[in-house]
Every structure is written in structure tokens, then in C-alpha cells.
Design a protein around this motif. Structure first.
Motif, mmCIF file in Angstrom:
data_model
loop_
_atom_site.group_PDB
_atom_site.id
_atom_site.type_symbol
_atom_site.label_atom_id
_atom_site.label_comp_id
_atom_site.label_asym_id
_atom_site.label_seq_id
_atom_site.Cartn_x
_atom_site.Cartn_y
_atom_site.Cartn_z
ATOM 1 N N LEU A 20 96.190 -15.783 44.763
ATOM 2 C CA LEU A 20 97.486 -15.691 46.032
ATOM 3 C C LEU A 20 98.195 -14.780 45.916
ATOM 4 O O LEU A 20 99.261 -14.075 46.530
ATOM 5 N N LEU A 21 97.152 -13.061 45.099
ATOM 6 C CA LEU A 21 97.792 -11.369 45.883
ATOM 7 C C LEU A 21 97.258 -11.673 47.135
ATOM 8 O O LEU A 21 96.253 -11.718 47.747
ATOM 9 N N ALA A 23 95.597 -9.999 50.443
ATOM 10 C CA ALA A 23 94.871 -9.023 50.160
ATOM 11 C C ALA A 23 94.331 -7.467 50.673
ATOM 12 O O ALA A 23 93.476 -7.076 50.138
ATOM 13 N N ASP A 24 95.035 -7.098 51.579
ATOM 14 C CA ASP A 24 95.182 -5.634 51.239
ATOM 15 C C ASP A 24 94.764 -4.882 49.834
ATOM 16 O O ASP A 24 95.644 -4.734 49.481
ATOM 17 N N ARG A 26 95.309 -1.651 48.505
ATOM 18 C CA ARG A 26 96.087 -0.752 47.791
ATOM 19 C C ARG A 26 97.266 -1.738 47.540
ATOM 20 O O ARG A 26 98.125 -1.517 46.527
ATOM 21 N N THR A 27 97.954 -2.618 48.198
ATOM 22 C CA THR A 27 98.888 -4.080 48.054
ATOM 23 C C THR A 27 98.579 -4.973 46.190
ATOM 24 O O THR A 27 99.268 -5.052 45.703
ATOM 25 N N ARG A 28 97.221 -5.301 46.855
ATOM 26 C CA ARG A 28 96.769 -5.835 45.374
ATOM 27 C C ARG A 28 96.870 -4.998 44.270
ATOM 28 O O ARG A 28 97.284 -5.709 43.360
ATOM 29 N N PHE A 440 105.435 -10.173 47.175
ATOM 30 C CA PHE A 440 106.229 -9.290 48.779
ATOM 31 C C PHE A 440 106.668 -8.346 48.104
ATOM 32 O O PHE A 440 106.952 -7.558 48.592
ATOM 33 N N ARG A 443 104.064 -5.574 48.666
ATOM 34 C CA ARG A 443 104.112 -5.376 49.821
ATOM 35 C C ARG A 443 105.662 -4.135 50.637
ATOM 36 O O ARG A 443 104.825 -3.423 51.052
ATOM 37 N N LEU A 444 106.698 -3.994 50.267
ATOM 38 C CA LEU A 444 107.756 -3.859 49.884
ATOM 39 C C LEU A 444 108.007 -2.207 49.703
ATOM 40 O O LEU A 444 107.758 -1.262 50.353
ATOM 41 N N ALA A 446 104.183 -1.005 48.656
ATOM 42 C CA ALA A 446 103.201 0.009 49.834
ATOM 43 C C ALA A 446 103.748 0.502 51.157
ATOM 44 O O ALA A 446 103.085 1.444 51.744
ATOM 45 N N GLU A 447 104.362 -0.471 51.764
ATOM 46 C CA GLU A 447 105.578 -0.241 53.345
ATOM 47 C C GLU A 447 106.289 0.904 52.937
ATOM 48 O O GLU A 447 107.559 1.313 53.986
ATOM 49 N N GLY A 448 106.882 1.245 51.554
ATOM 50 C CA GLY A 448 107.503 2.333 51.531
ATOM 51 C C GLY A 448 109.002 2.034 51.375
ATOM 52 O O GLY A 448 110.156 2.684 51.881
#
Lengths: 473, 473, 473
Positions: A20-21, A23-24, A26-28, A440, A443-444, A446-448
Motif C-alpha cells: 500500500l505504500l 511505488a516511487d 524516495r516517497t516509499r 499521503f 508524498r507531501l 517528497a514534494e516539499g
């Protein structure tokens, strides 16, 4: 870790630890760290449908089918869609051999690939029973037997599972006339967590509900309140007080539309007599329902019960199925919902009252960004209910967070609600929410858009402190 | 680059240079290149709410709270939801010590993690004031003082900021009876960009608006038009002409529903008299409003003002808050919207007229793919308004692009609209849109759906040439 | 592989072989493998609008504009939005020089960047004609000539393309009074796949359709049925039988709203006479339409034709365009849709009938998770129609899968439907769906939510076996 009575339910053999995490890569990696913080946190379940009797009697679950299939209308509905008669699944009190039910499910298990129900079942089998093998015709009997064997051991009795699942709070859903003896008894039983009743008065508030008149008369009878609107309100208040004395923290309301109406006492009295006399037309019935939802808010303001509203479901879509198998058999269908206008009369009166908590659950995704987040981002009383029913699944959870966070942040959420009577799936459901939220938040980060420290604080908050605050636990 | 009066607002200390860009490495690298092309492009802001007086008087902003908090209902609403009295934030003319307001915000700053408002504020502090430190109780006073110190320097006066922000066009929003002296004065002032008024006649068109009758009589009075429907139209036309003489390029319409009705002159006259006499029922009031929206389109066809419609917001949801603090205090809530049927009468008459521009802004996301992109993909007059209000945030922008692009491409968009009176947040808002669009375009390139050269052309177009075309600048 | 008559349509020069697949490297690698399994699978197209005459006569396509532009209202609508007169594109029988049409499109080709139509066209030019060059003013003539040259060769006649496209089943859409001679003739022609008619009775069922009365009288005339409701039903049944004799497997229904009503025979008779006498009011007309949709379900139950419903489109939004160019000219606009309540009367009667297949197509995305997946996840008769019209594009397909899969899995889908008369785009459209599904499945695998073996099984199933099952092929 294994023990005498079965496998450790938090270990899930052959399950992808990163399931469920995102795939990317770094985000994972960020998500994994966030998830690890909360993976084993105690479960706070402030709304659900586990029967209190299971815990009171603490008898072994009868068989794998009764435990995992027959009462799980997520599972039975998709099998029904694929042509299987609900009777052959034991639904609605039908007599069906549990092993045959199990085999039938196993033969059709491929239908559940990609579904939330499929995921939960596999989590329950792996995490709850240490079964790594996948479910199919050839493995059906073997798995059935392994589950049955374990169910017959003390470690699989309801209270042992309750403990093993690390449940800290579990709310049941109860009829207003329930004497709550089960809850009283359970309160005297050593159990590592609390089991609380929830006041659910739908069938006493909706004149179109089956048996409404006799329900109301029974309510008036039990409380000796007069057959006036004031007496009816008083009877409801008395039953709420009874629930509060037994530990209830919330009152739950399932409505097709979140519609509220304010009426004068005279208007209400006259409408009350009309609905009891069955002379009210459709619009009056609607107004009565809408006024009672507003009265429930008024009572919550008075007695402090958190008010939860599960709105937007057209119940019992298929009358032939209802007649044959009863309600809650898989044909409740969501409809579009208007919270902004429908709840305005209620919020005009009580929306700003300190201490009033109103949690809004929707199954119409279009309201998340349009109505629910904006309402919860202004009214101190309004909280965003977690995605519910058809939406308590990884992708839907991601859409929910995306639709509500930019407007209302994380602080206005309710925390996860499992809303289930599938006892064995409770850890899997909470784990799903924790993984989805970790993804989620990651992702936030990782997206700074979010500091890691904030993500960590939020991840910690939403699995425990948040539902405790919102549900006054 | 630093100068005597403050930090360079395009440099953002300690901000992730890749913030808001997609996490996937290859996609991010494409996105970064696209963003770099437009990062410092001048700002075209064809719709917003900055008061023209700020620029006319060019006085220093009073204090950090007045500048960044009190008038930003994105910020105050979420604090209110968390239990803070709007009075303690200085909302609606309440007297509140600005330093206390600031401290209160700082103490609760964690509430804004993940929100658009939080992101903008941090961008403004970093980009506008060179503040790298995050906002919390301990840093509150220090940051307040630094901002105050800078606000007192000439480099932080409105016109200096206007120049430093590289604003090329800034539209204000103005009452039809405004004499526009401020705009006239500003036109004579050396300023590196244009400041244009926008005609916003809602309260003269909607019989249910506060003071509608006196508004209409004032309008008729100022123009000496007769108190007939024809006179009323003529008065509106005269005021539009006045706006056009002062540089206006658009007329803006905020409506709860995008509903239009065509009427004969006789019907319109009779309805006009009824709404003035307050004898019109709810359905007539609705029809009058709907006819006036159609008349506004007719006037735009005649005088060339771009027509913008911001639809689907139920204003002043909380009457007690309205009474205590006035409008625009955070309790306007979106509702579901029907553009396809509601605008049909208008589009039947004017949808194909060359030169007519109608920009549709929605806060109901379900209409993007369903109605707005299909309408803008056929009618030469219809343009897709950028995501607005609760939706002008990174994830919502991505959903918007995803929902509209496959049907209507990029050419039918309006370009970004900041729609704000939070002057300091203007660069951050445009920068957010540029980053979000770079990320979306980069994904299409990475997925082999768009040539890089096309992505570059589109990235360049949407930050300047597109809004200039759509708004006839 | 090249042959004498043209390039291999499955090879696409200079196209990114990974186009439409997710950018994340690991996910893409899984997606590529899934896509490769089905890339060259035969095409099953159970719903579309290719005129049967093209295949019967097997004449060369006249010119590139007639083939690729004029009848593709996806293309012409966006050009129209950008200010090009539909007459200049040859729409609605307008006379326009095909080379000028082509040049006009080429000049404006940048408008299509990022759109589904743009992607299909480029796929068709590359895959169908081996054209690697992109379309713009300078390349327009060159490309036109190359396409024209190829169209004049035997390898580009309809039947040759049909074979080269590997079409296994192609359904046309036909008027109930069509004699289906073309289909009969084609059935006797050696062709590597089947071409089936589809019964599409809208204009005989909707009293507000142009020519409804004369349509009904023509229908009654051809069948010699009496002018009663019973006779009208009998006439429809006879024509359905005629279609079935010619190979039809489905009946298709395009409705603005999916509204159904059950009536007694007496009520229906009286309503039938009222609509024929044109004395029915709007509500009666709606009920008649709603009852006829229910009757169509009844007939499908009786004769086994699969019932497909394409709902939620307001046709011919622009009356001036309709008058000038006729229907299907780009101004059909989706509106919000209520399947749950609207179809309830139909599903109450037929939803549980074995063998009844009802495929629901929506253009209102909000219904996917809210209504369609829940309905198809319970009723054995209901199938989830593939994303359609404005939604048959990569991002929309991803949203569709995300919105439906967690509730209903993959088994309740219809398989892809191209719904097109743009014959040359058929391979590109199916290829798009295959790539999009491969990407979606790959994400579930990469996120540990689906076993690779299950993903492979599903990828294989949805391109062939699934539509064959759903459409009884």
C-alpha cells in the motif's frame, strides 16, 4: 513471534512489508518510516458494529464462514453480483453448510483481486491465522481447517483477539431501547480496553422506517413519557442519559439525506401527531425527519454526546432481496448528497456552540472538497469523517486526503473509523488507513510541501490523539 | 540578491527549490526545466481583490497582522474552526492587538500543515521577508518584529512591492458606482504595470442581496435613468462605459447558481417592478437574477467586457457570524452546480458571437470534466476558469488539469487567477500555479503523451500570452 | 513489417514504445510486460458507429479529411471553439475542399496537444500510415498526399483495414427500421471477423425526439401492428427479433437521464395515446420515456439482447448549430446523473433475472464510485460500462479504474468500448485502453495490492474474454 494459541497477528507471512505504500522509491522510503512509527499503535475504534455479546459471552467463533463470510456484506455482495445465490452463502439466516460456503468463496476468490474486501480478507488470513497460501479451490479445505482449528483454541476467543489486536477503545452500535446489560457486564470484566455503546436512534426518528409507530410507542412505554412531541423528546433524552451512564460518547445517525429543518414546538407537535396517525405526506415526513436530526444536535449540545452523521445511502435498493434476506445484505447504494444546504438550519443554531462535535461521513466523493472540508474548515463543531463504506480503501483514502487537506489540513479529521462487524478485519482496516496516510504524508514531504517533523507529528496524532479528541474519549 | 530595503522576493531561503514538483526523478527533472522557463515571468493578474487605495496612497502596511492575517479569511477560518474567536483575530473591524493576533496564529501554526494557506504564508515570509525560521510560539515575536521593521522601510510600500513582484497587470474588483478616481490617479502615477478596475454588479442584480432596492435606486440616481427596466439596463450600461473608460477589461459575476433566463422586454419590466415592490416570490426572484446574468452577457457582447462568472458558492452560511463580523469572514460554502443547463439560454443567444468571452469559474470539481471542459471545447466564447478559492492549491490544480485537458487541451484555459486581497501572497500564488503546471506538463512528457517542445510552448503561453488573450489585455 | 500496400499499423515510427505507461521506473517495467501480453490481441468492439456500408461497398475512403476530420466531432469541436467555422471543416454536409480542411487542421494542430483526440490522430497517422512527422502548416500538404496515396491503394480499403486492425467483432449502431441488408450481405462476404448490428431505438421511444410521431407510425406501419401501446410494444419486439436474426447481441439506449417508471398497461396505454396526440405535459413525456426504458429491459429479459444505457448527455446544446449543421456536431454536453434512484424501478423488476445484462455508461464521473460500482457490485445484471465519450482518455481511464475497482473489482466491467465512427482510430483507442489498464494494474502490483499473476490474468481477460461474456459474443 508465535505463541501457543496462534500466530502473531501483526506478522503477516509472505505479505509485502511495503504493501500500500507509494511505488516511487524516495516517497516509499519516507512513507515506510512514517508507517513504522504507528504500525503497532493501539486501535481506537470509535464507531463500529461488533456485537457486544461476542465479547460478553466470549464463546469461540462457530466456524470460518460465520466469522469471515456470512455477515460481511462486502464479500457476499460481490459474489451475488457474480451469480451466487445469497442463500448459498448463509445470508439472512439461510441455512448453508459453512464448509460449502467457504468452498464457494474460494472458487470465486479471483473476483476480489484489487478490491478492499479481498485485501482485508487476505490480511486477516495472513495476520490472524498465519496463512500464507492464497485462497482458491485447491486450498479451500486446507485453509478452512486451519482456521477452524485455531478458532477452537482459547487464543481465538473474542476477548483474546481483542487483546491481541491491541484494541484500546471499541464502540458498538446499539438500539436506544437496549438495556445495555452487556456493556455493564463487560465493564466489570477485566479487558485491556474499553467497549462503549453508541446511541443509534434512526428507526425512532424516521416515519418511513419499518415499524416506526410501534417503535415510538415502545420508546414512550419504556420511559413512561406522554405521547406528545415533548414527551417523545424527553423519552429520547432519557435513553441518551441511559447510554451515557453506560459509557456512550456518541450518537450515530444514518440518513439518506443530511436534511435539517427548524420548527416551532407547535409545528413539531402537529407534525408528530400526523406522522403517528400516518396522515403526513412525503414532504411532511421529510420535514419530521429533518427536524429530528436537528433535535438530535440540540440534545448533543445539551448532553455532550458527539453527533455522527452517516449520510447519502439509499438503503435496501432491491426490494425482493430485502424481503428474502432482510436489510444489510449488500444493496444499499450511495446517492448524491447536499450537506451545505441540508445542514444549514442545524449549523445556524448549533454550529458555533462550544463543545458540540458533529462528524460528517459521506459516500459521495464530490462533497469532500466542495462541502465537507469547507464546513469543517470554518465551524468549530464540524469534523471531517474518515472515508467510509465503499470509500475505506487505499485509493479512495488517497483521494479523500487530497480533496480535504489543502482546505482544512489534518486537524479537522475524525481519525479512522472501521465501521465494521467483521471483527477479524479490524486490525487490517486500521493498518490500511495507517499505510494510506503514511503514503499521503510522504508524498507531501517528497514534494516539499510538508516538513518531515510535521508529517511525523501528524502521523502520530491521527491514529490516537485525534479520534480521542474528536470523540471525547 | 539583496538590496537596501529587503531581501529579493524571488529568493526563498531554506525553501526546497523543487517544492511542489512531482517526486518521480525523471518527471521532476523535466518539470524543473519547464518551471525554470517561467519562474520569473511577469505576473498577469486579471482578477483579484487588492484595494486600489493601497497603491494610490502608497502608505506603509500598518502591521504584520493587518497585512497577513486579519483580511485573509483562508487563515482566519481555520483558526476559527479550531476554537479561536474571530474577534481575537481582528476580523470584521474588531479591535485586536496585532501582536496578540500574530502570537495566536503562531501558536496554532501547526494547523496549517499541508494547507494551501500555510504554504502561501511560508512562501510570503520566506520570499517576501527573508524569514527562514518556521512560525511557532517561540519564533512569533522575533518574526513579527522583523516583518514590522521591513514594512516600515520604503521597499515594503505597496508600489515598491508591486514593482518587486514584477506585476504587469493587476485587476481590482469594484462597485459599479465607484467613481474610479483611484484608478484615474494611479494611471497618472509612474508604475511599471497597469492597475485595472473590474465591474462587479452582483448587489445591483440580485433582489435577495442586502439593500438591493436602495442599490438600484442609487444606480438609477447616479445616471438619471428612468425607474423602468430599460432605464435600469441603461444605467448599468453607462456604468460599464465608465469602467471601460478607466481601463476595465472585464465584468465579474458571483452567483450561487449559474442560472440564466431569457425574457421578453415586457416580462422583464413586470418582473423588475415586482422585485422593486418586493412582491416577487422566490421563483420570480430567481428568474430576475437569471435574466440579469443573461443581460450582462448581452452587454458584454455589446461593449466587449470579458464576462467572468464565479458560480456555486452559498455565501454567509452562518448567520450569527454574518451579523457579528459581516460578509467574507470564512463561511461561504460551495454547493453543487449545473452549468450545462443553467447557462444554456445565455449560450443559445450569445455563445457563438465572435469576440464574446465568458470565463467560467467553479468550486464544484465534478463539473470540470462533465460540463466546463465540454462547453469550452465547443463554444468559442467559453473559457475554463482556473481552479479557484478552495481549489487553488497544488493537488486541486493537478486534478483540474487532469479533468479538463484531455477534452479541451490547454488553449481553452483562462490562465491563473489569484483572486486575492492578500497582496503579499500574490507571487506565491502565481508561483504555485507555475510549479503545478510544470509538474502536470512534465508528467505528460514523461508518459510520452506530449512532446517536450509542446510542453515548453504551453508552459510559456499559460503564464502570460494566454491570460492576455482571454482577458483582452 | 511493411507490405506492398502500406506500413504495419501496429508499428508506430518514432512513437515512444512506453507511451501512456506510468513514469515510475519499476511500475513502468511491470506495465510494459502486462501491455506486451495484450498489445496485438484481436479487437473486440461491441459498441461503435462505423457505417456498415463502408465494409459492404469496400470502396476507397475518399480523402484524408473525410476519413479523419469531418466526421470526428472530437476534432471539429475543438477547432470550432478556437474560432473556425464548422462549414470550413465540411461538417454537416457543408462543401469544403478537403485539402483546405486538412491545412486548417494542421495550422491549428497545436490546440490538440495533451488531448485524447490529438493522441489518436497521431497514432492513426503513425500506425496507420507510417507518418512520423508531426502535423503543422509546413507538413500539411506532404502528409495529406501521403495519406491520399495510401488511401487509393487496395490495402487501405475498409475490409483490408478491418483485417489489418485484427478486428474480431465490430458492432454497428442501427435504426430499428433498418432492413439490415448490409449486414446480411456482409455475413456472406469472406471477412476475418464478424460485423453485428445494434438495435438503437431512441427516436421511437422519446416523445420529445424530432419526428417522434411519424417515427412511431412508420414503426407501426412496417410491422402492421395496431396503434395501441400493446401494438407499439409488439412492433418493437418484432424489429428486435429482426435484429437478432441478423446477429445483433445488444440494444443501445442514449438517454439524457437514466430514469425509469413502472406503469400498469392501462396507464401506459393512456400515456401512449397522449404522447401521440401531443397532449402530454413535460412530466408525462418524461414518464413515458422512463416507462419505455423499463420496457426495453423487459424485452431484453425476454429476447436476450444485452441492454446498454449511455446516460447523462444533454444533446444539441446549441440550437443555432443544430439548425445549421444537424446533430452530432460537437455540442452534446454531459449533465449530472442519478443512476441509483433513476434505475431503481427497472432493477426492482429485472435486476436479479438470470441472463439479463445491463451495461451502464456514464459521463458524470461522480457516479463511478458513488453509484455504478456499488450497483454492479450487487446486481448480477449490472455491468460497469468503460469510460466513454469525454472520458475515454488515459487520465480519465485511470480515474475510472481507481473509482470502481476497490468496490467492484475487475470482473464487473464491460471491457473497452470504442464508440466511434472514426474507423482509423479504432486500433489507437483500443491500444490506449490496453496501455492505461496495464499502467493501472502495474501500480497495484507495485504497491503490493495485486499479485503479478492476477494482474496478468486480468490484463488478458479484459481485452477479449470479458467483453465476450458481457456482450454474449
Amino acid at each position: 513471534m508465535r505463541n501457543a494459541t496462534g500466530p502473531d497477528p501483526t506478522a503477516t507471512p509472505d505479505r509485502d512489508p511495503d504493501r500500500l505504500l507509494p511505488a516511487d522509491r524516495r516517497t516509499r522510503s519516507i512513507a515506510r518510516d512514517l508507517y513504522d512509527r504507528v504500525a503497532t499503535a493501539p486501535i481506537v475504534s470509535p464507531h463500529g458494529h461488533v456485537p457486544v455479546d461476542w465479547l460478553v459471552r466470549d464463546e469461540p467463533f462457530r466456524d470460518p464462514a460465520a466469522l469471515l463470510i456470512t455477515h460481511d456484506h462486502y464479500i457476499t455482495r460481490l459474489l451475488h453480483a457474480s451469480g451466487i445465490d445469497l442463500a448459498d452463502l448463509g445470508v439472512g439466516g439461510s441455512h448453508a453448510d459453512p464448509r460449502s460456503v467457504w468452498r464457494r468463496v474460494a472458487e470465486h476468490w479471483h473476483l476480489f483481486a484489487g478490491t478492499a474486501s479481498g485485501y482485508w480478507m487476505e490480511e486477516a488470513l495472513a495476520g490472524g491465522f498465519g496463512i500464507a497460501e492464497s485462497l482458491h479451490s485447491a486450498s479451500a479445505d486446507h485453509i478452512y481447517e486451519r482456521v477452524q482449528t485455531l478458532l477452537d483454541t482459547p487464543g481465538y476467543r473474542p476477548r483474546a483477539l481483542f487483546e491481541r489486536f491491541r484494541i484500546d477503545v471499541l464502540a458498538t452500535t446499539d438500539d436506544p431501547l437496549d438495556d445495555l446489560r452487556g456493556h455493564a457486564e463487560l465493564a466489570r470484566t477485566p479487558l485491556p480496553g474499553r467497549v462503549l455503546p453508541t446511541f443509534r436512534p434512526d428507526r425512532y426518528l424516521d416515519p418511513s422506517a419499518t415499524g416506526f409507530r410501534s417503535n415510538v410507542h415502545a420508546l414512550l412505554g419504556i420511559t413512561s413519557a406522554p405521547a406528545t412531541f415533548a414527551g417523545y423528546l424527553q423519552a429520547l433524552e432519557e435513553r441518551r442519559a441511559h447510554f451515557i451512564r453506560h459509557g456512550a460518547v456518541s450518537a450515530d445517525h444514518g440518513v439518506e439525506e443530511p436534511y435539517t429543518v427548524d420548527l416551532t414546538p407547535e409545528e413539531a407537535e402537529s407534525l408528530f401527531q400526523a406522522v403517528l396517525a400516518e396522515t403526513a405526506d412525503a414532504s411532511q415526513v421529510r420535514d419530521f425527519r429533518g427536524h429530528m436530526l436537528l433535535q438530535m444536535a440540540r440534545m448533543s449540545v445539551d448532553d455532550g454526546l458527539v453527533m455522527t452523521v452517516h449520510a447519502g445511502v439509499l438503503r435496501n435498493h432491491s426490494s425482493p432481496t430485502l424481503e428474502r434476506f432482510g436489510p444489510d445484505t449488500g444493496h444499499d447504494i450511495p446517492v448524491r448528497t447536499d450537506f451545505a444546504r441540508g445542514l444549514r438550519p442545524l449549523l445556524e443554531r448549533f454550529g458555533l456552540v462550544k463543545g458540540f462535535h458533529l462528524v460528517l461521513f459521506a459516500v459521495d466523493e464530490s462533497v469532500y472538497s466542495r462541502e465537507i472540508a469547507p464546513l469543517a474548515g470554518f465551524y468549530p463543531s464540524v469534523f471531517i469523517g474518515a472515508p467510509w463504506w465503499f470509500l475505506d480503501a487505499p485509493d479512495a483514502m488517497a483521494r479523500f486526503r487530497s480533496a480535504t487537506t489543502e482546505t482544512a489540513g489534518f486537524s479537522r479529521g475524525s481519525g479512522f473509523i472501521d465501521d465494521t462487524r467483521a471483527f477479524l478485519s479490524i486490525p487490517a482496516r486500521h493498518d490500511t488507513a495507517r499505510r494510506a496516510d503514511a503514503g499521503f504524508l510522504a508524498r507531501l514531504v517528497a514534494e516539499g510541501r510538508l516538513r518531515l517533523a510535521d508529517a511525523e507529528r501528524i502521523a502520530d496524532d491521527i491514529v490516537g490523539p485525534q479520534p480521542r479528541r474528536v470523540f471525547k474519549l
